[in-house]
Design an enzyme around this catalytic site. Sequence first.
Site, PDB file in Angstrom:
ATOM      1  N   ARG A 354       0.853  -1.180   0.000  1.00  0.00           N
ATOM      2  CA  ARG A 354       0.000   0.000   0.000  1.00  0.00           C
ATOM      3  C   ARG A 354       0.896   1.240   0.000  1.00  0.00           C
ATOM      4  NH1 ARG A 354      -4.026   2.392   4.704  1.00  0.00           N
ATOM      5  NH2 ARG A 354      -5.190   3.796   3.340  1.00  0.00           N
ATOM      6  N   HIS A 355       0.374   2.337  -0.533  1.00  0.00           N
ATOM      7  CA  HIS A 355       1.119   3.600  -0.560  1.00  0.00           C
ATOM      8  C   HIS A 355       1.390   4.108   0.862  1.00  0.00           C
ATOM      9  CE1 HIS A 355      -2.654   5.534   0.559  1.00  0.00           C
ATOM     10  NE2 HIS A 355      -3.237   4.822  -0.414  1.00  0.00           N
ATOM     11  N   HIS A 539      -3.020   0.134  -3.418  1.00  0.00           N
ATOM     12  CA  HIS A 539      -3.874   0.654  -2.355  1.00  0.00           C
ATOM     13  C   HIS A 539      -4.123  -0.436  -1.313  1.00  0.00           C
ATOM     14  CE1 HIS A 539      -4.749   4.095  -5.061  1.00  0.00           C
ATOM     15  NE2 HIS A 539      -4.589   3.160  -6.001  1.00  0.00           N
TER      16      HIS A 539
END
Length: 612
Positions: A354-355, A539
Amino acid sequence: MYTLPQHSVHVSWDLMVCTQGSQEKKSRWLTCFLCVTCFDFRLHSHCNDPSLDDPIPQEYALYLCPTGHLFNCLQEFRKESKRQCGKNRAHEIFPHITLCDFFTCEDQKVELLYDILKRICNSFAQKFPPTISLSLHSSTSYLGFFVGDSHANILKEFAAAFSSEASALADCHVKPCLKQLHLTLAHKFCPHHQKTLEQLAKCINPEETCLWVAALYSRDMRFVHYQTLRAVFQYKPQNIDELMINAGDFIYVNPTQQSEVSEGWVIGTSHQSGCQGFIPENYTERANESDTWVKHREYAFVPASKFFTQSTNEPNVKLNGEVRNPVMSRSVTDVLSLQLSQNTNLRRGMLVMRHGERVDQVFGKSWLQQCLTADGKYDRADLNFPSTLPKRKDGIKHFEHDPPLSSCGVFQSRLIGEALLDQEVIVSYMYSSPALRCIQTAQHVLQGLKLDQKVKIRVEPGLFEWTKWEASRVIPNFMTLTELTEASYNIDTSYRENIPLSSLVPSESYEEYVSRSSAVIKEIVTACPSKGVILIVGHGSSLASFTRPLIGLPARDSSDFANVVRKIPSLGMCFCEELKEEKKWLMVNPPVKTLTHGANAAFNWRNSIMEG
């Protein structure tokens, strides 16, 4: 007044405080205290424990546990099976053969169990086999050693004798194990892991030197169906309904109580104090079920018919009951090392993360308004806002729906890259969702890896999150590849996307999202034949939706999927490795550790220091 043993003076204060209540409380604490002198573990203050007066007996079980070389082999298997196939039900409890499953016993009769066990062990010392015959058995959900019939009959006779005397003298309803006696290696695992687990199990020689130990354990029956967490960091309560925890504390969590709890928090009961309250979930990690069990007595069957007893106040006895032997089995270790070395040379890897922390995650959806001057220029209002925003032709307001990383998010991403570099992870390909926060994460991870000038970022629209979760109900206007390149992001402008941006559907169904994710991952794997790691920055939804189809698992139910995703933190990651010979992928532990940190609230010195 109670007379305290001289070597237990360090716990006398807790005892005195807690015995100022009812007579029942005093009696229960005296029993607990007497047990402490045997168990040699720290007595914690339960002064505020609301269950202190509850007449709840403990549950006890009788196990036969391996020690020595065989134990070390089993531990090597558990470690490798967890690394290659993930945790399964067998990892919850140390290696053992169940003789008598859990039963209750009143506190004042526990000493009788000790005497009974010692007497039965003495009577079976001559009958006990010098080695126990074990044969490997495998099915789609179970892997373990079955005890040979002749030896199993002796063990069943031993268990029946203990059961009979315990039922008669200690008034316990004890059921000896009458089914196939076994030593479990893996249980309730994914069927596609069966072959890998079998290969690891064949590295174990069941005839390795072993000293078998009959051990009596107990657990708190109130928390049998709870999850057990271990505190990784100390947490000091900020509110009256929060729980004080120290690193290493155990917390019992009832899964049925968590649905109404705020995101990022859990409500649990402290194993140390008995008190209940809220704690931040990212201050904890999952513990094993047996980590909070207590071992009361163990009796070792020594070859040559010698027999000795060991009580739990001796140095090598742990709270979770594992008796450790420093002697390693080099043959199994060497075989595993060789196997891993061979497999590593043949595998590709896929790391999905995930970012990093996005700016609106900290400052809310109106973050941009906080930074705009009267003439519409950007001026950061807090050091955790990005120092500048990249230029885009369609105007600064489009950042509202395509937010950048916060300053901490940039730091997090670079830190992960540096950790990957320390672990000598070779990233051959970098893919990113078109969201700015993902592209920035990819850029700073590559900088930490010192690959920002060597590996270019392939921007793939098909990696964007489930569009139903977009607050704007439309697909955001992302920065173009030209704008990203002009802003000094190392973009692979020659890359041709698998799913065009124009084909993303606003508010797509869950089935459409799952189908899109599965299709794009297959295309990426096909397009990246070289050895090394394919790193994908996406994400929270990406971790499950990209890895499950890769390893052959069906998609989760949509409601279950949402519950899983909301618990995935910034830069949470999953790692899969390819077994090329078997034409499949396995999920294993990520190459770097997790990144955990606390919140840092805004501070107004004028209101805090000058006023009042």
